[in-house]
Design a protein around this motif. Structure first.
Motif, PDB file in Angstrom:
ATOM      1  N   ALA A  12      83.388 -15.285 -17.942  1.00  0.00           N
ATOM      2  CA  ALA A  12      84.413 -14.647 -17.107  1.00  0.00           C
ATOM      3  C   ALA A  12      84.304 -15.102 -15.655  1.00  0.00           C
ATOM      4  O   ALA A  12      85.311 -15.458 -15.030  1.00  0.00           O
ATOM      5  CB  ALA A  12      84.299 -13.127 -17.197  1.00  0.00           C
ATOM      6  N   ARG A  13      83.087 -15.125 -15.123  1.00  0.00           N
ATOM      7  CA  ARG A  13      82.912 -15.584 -13.735  1.00  0.00           C
ATOM      8  C   ARG A  13      83.233 -17.064 -13.601  1.00  0.00           C
ATOM      9  O   ARG A  13      83.847 -17.490 -12.618  1.00  0.00           O
ATOM     10  CB  ARG A  13      81.508 -15.286 -13.256  1.00  0.00           C
ATOM     11  N   GLY A  14      82.807 -17.838 -14.588  1.00  0.00           N
ATOM     12  CA  GLY A  14      83.091 -19.270 -14.561  1.00  0.00           C
ATOM     13  C   GLY A  14      84.579 -19.558 -14.640  1.00  0.00           C
ATOM     14  O   GLY A  14      85.100 -20.395 -13.895  1.00  0.00           O
ATOM     15  N   ASP A  15      85.272 -18.844 -15.522  1.00  0.00           N
ATOM     16  CA  ASP A  15      86.719 -19.046 -15.666  1.00  0.00           C
ATOM     17  C   ASP A  15      87.454 -18.712 -14.371  1.00  0.00           C
ATOM     18  O   ASP A  15      88.372 -19.434 -13.966  1.00  0.00           O
ATOM     19  CB  ASP A  15      87.274 -18.209 -16.817  1.00  0.00           C
ATOM     20  N   ALA A  16      87.046 -17.631 -13.716  1.00  0.00           N
ATOM     21  CA  ALA A  16      87.702 -17.243 -12.463  1.00  0.00           C
ATOM     22  C   ALA A  16      87.480 -18.310 -11.390  1.00  0.00           C
ATOM     23  O   ALA A  16      88.419 -18.697 -10.679  1.00  0.00           O
ATOM     24  CB  ALA A  16      87.177 -15.892 -11.991  1.00  0.00           C
ATOM     25  N   ALA A  17      86.256 -18.794 -11.284  1.00  0.00           N
ATOM     26  CA  ALA A  17      85.957 -19.823 -10.281  1.00  0.00           C
ATOM     27  C   ALA A  17      86.687 -21.123 -10.606  1.00  0.00           C
ATOM     28  O   ALA A  17      87.253 -21.770  -9.719  1.00  0.00           O
ATOM     29  CB  ALA A  17      84.451 -20.059 -10.218  1.00  0.00           C
ATOM     30  N   ARG A  18      86.690 -21.497 -11.872  1.00  0.00           N
ATOM     31  CA  ARG A  18      87.342 -22.752 -12.262  1.00  0.00           C
ATOM     32  C   ARG A  18      88.864 -22.661 -12.119  1.00  0.00           C
ATOM     33  O   ARG A  18      89.510 -23.657 -11.799  1.00  0.00           O
ATOM     34  CB  ARG A  18      86.978 -23.140 -13.692  1.00  0.00           C
ATOM     35  N   ALA A  19      89.434 -21.494 -12.341  1.00  0.00           N
ATOM     36  CA  ALA A  19      90.886 -21.332 -12.170  1.00  0.00           C
ATOM     37  C   ALA A  19      91.276 -21.648 -10.730  1.00  0.00           C
ATOM     38  O   ALA A  19      92.291 -22.323 -10.486  1.00  0.00           O
ATOM     39  CB  ALA A  19      91.319 -19.920 -12.562  1.00  0.00           C
ATOM     40  N   ARG A  20      90.480 -21.168  -9.787  1.00  0.00           N
ATOM     41  CA  ARG A  20      90.761 -21.458  -8.369  1.00  0.00           C
ATOM     42  C   ARG A  20      90.674 -22.962  -8.096  1.00  0.00           C
ATOM     43  O   ARG A  20      91.517 -23.534  -7.406  1.00  0.00           O
ATOM     44  CB  ARG A  20      89.794 -20.692  -7.472  1.00  0.00           C
ATOM     45  N   VAL A  21      89.640 -23.605  -8.657  1.00  0.00           N
ATOM     46  CA  VAL A  21      89.440 -25.042  -8.447  1.00  0.00           C
ATOM     47  C   VAL A  21      90.584 -25.836  -9.062  1.00  0.00           C
ATOM     48  O   VAL A  21      91.116 -26.768  -8.440  1.00  0.00           O
ATOM     49  CB  VAL A  21      88.087 -25.485  -9.037  1.00  0.00           C
ATOM     50  N   LEU A  22      90.965 -25.488 -10.281  1.00  0.00           N
ATOM     51  CA  LEU A  22      92.041 -26.217 -10.954  1.00  0.00           C
ATOM     52  C   LEU A  22      93.367 -26.071 -10.219  1.00  0.00           C
ATOM     53  O   LEU A  22      94.133 -27.036 -10.113  1.00  0.00           O
ATOM     54  CB  LEU A  22      92.161 -25.746 -12.406  1.00  0.00           C
ATOM     55  N   GLU A  29      93.678 -25.487  -6.970  1.00  0.00           N
ATOM     56  CA  GLU A  29      93.541 -26.256  -5.736  1.00  0.00           C
ATOM     57  C   GLU A  29      93.682 -27.756  -5.991  1.00  0.00           C
ATOM     58  O   GLU A  29      94.285 -28.477  -5.205  1.00  0.00           O
ATOM     59  CB  GLU A  29      92.179 -25.970  -5.092  1.00  0.00           C
ATOM     60  N   ALA A  30      93.142 -28.229  -7.113  1.00  0.00           N
ATOM     61  CA  ALA A  30      93.227 -29.654  -7.448  1.00  0.00           C
ATOM     62  C   ALA A  30      94.622 -30.042  -7.924  1.00  0.00           C
ATOM     63  O   ALA A  30      94.975 -31.222  -7.920  1.00  0.00           O
ATOM     64  CB  ALA A  30      92.201 -30.001  -8.523  1.00  0.00           C
ATOM     65  N   GLY A  31      95.414 -29.061  -8.357  1.00  0.00           N
ATOM     66  CA  GLY A  31      96.771 -29.343  -8.810  1.00  0.00           C
ATOM     67  C   GLY A  31      96.838 -30.128 -10.110  1.00  0.00           C
ATOM     68  O   GLY A  31      97.784 -30.888 -10.321  1.00  0.00           O
ATOM     69  N   VAL A  32      95.847 -29.942 -10.978  1.00  0.00           N
ATOM     70  CA  VAL A  32      95.867 -30.658 -12.258  1.00  0.00           C
ATOM     71  C   VAL A  32      96.505 -29.797 -13.335  1.00  0.00           C
ATOM     72  O   VAL A  32      96.476 -28.574 -13.267  1.00  0.00           O
ATOM     73  CB  VAL A  32      94.452 -31.094 -12.701  1.00  0.00           C
ATOM     74  N   THR A  33      97.075 -30.470 -14.318  1.00  0.00           N
ATOM     75  CA  THR A  33      97.704 -29.766 -15.432  1.00  0.00           C
ATOM     76  C   THR A  33      96.798 -29.841 -16.665  1.00  0.00           C
ATOM     77  O   THR A  33      95.910 -30.703 -16.753  1.00  0.00           O
ATOM     78  CB  THR A  33      99.057 -30.396 -15.797  1.00  0.00           C
TER      79      THR A  33
END
Length: 147
Positions: free
Chosen positions: A109-119, A121-125
């Motif tokens: 859950a913590r990893g998904d939340a952090a990675r969602a922000r990164v993804l 910000e990176a603008g990847v699909t």
């Protein structure tokens, strides 16, 4: 040297950099739950079902001894249990306990939340990531088949 060889070398360098950065951020995320990324990785592998230390080590590309140490710590903390292995008397199976599943759920859950922000910000699909994954898997298969 061809353009494709140069592109491959650049890709590999970027993959290593991404892996290192991802490990560092994973370590920080894991620390917020009192875990380490090594423990997170072992818990993740065991989420697929019981496995021997050797199997976990192969899956993670690590030395069996390092996985043994992490596994021992997880057993001591009640996150993993050892069970008899019907296929190998001296290689017990490691399996998640209820507490281990809870710890893994918190980590994910913590990893998904952090990675969602990164993804974001990176603008990847998702399509871009899946295409990248396909290329990496084909390269890995080809390298594995090479002498």
């Amino acid at each position: 040297m061809t353009d494709v060889q140069e592109a491959y070398r650049l890709l590999v360098a970027d993959v290593y950099e991404l892996a290192g950065t991802s490990r560092r951020t994973s370590e920080a995320i894991a620390a917020t739950t009192g875990q380490t990324s090594a423990r997170w990785h072992v818990l993740s592998v065991l989420s697929g079902g019981p496995a021997t230390v050797a199997t976990v080590a192969r899956r993670l590309g690590l030395a069996r001894q390092s996985v043994q140490r992490v596994g021992d710590d997880l057993v001591a903390d009640g996150l993993v249990a050892r069970h008899d292995n019907p296929d190998h008397r001296t290689a017990p199976l490691l399996a998640l306990t209820g507490a281990g599943r809870e710890a893994l759920t918190a980590l994910v859950a913590r990893g998904d939340a952090a990675r969602a922000r990164v993804l974001t910000e990176a603008g990847v699909t998702a399509r871009e990531l899946l295409d990248c994954r396909d290329v990496l898997r084909r390269l890995t298969a080809a390298l594995s088949a090479s002498p």
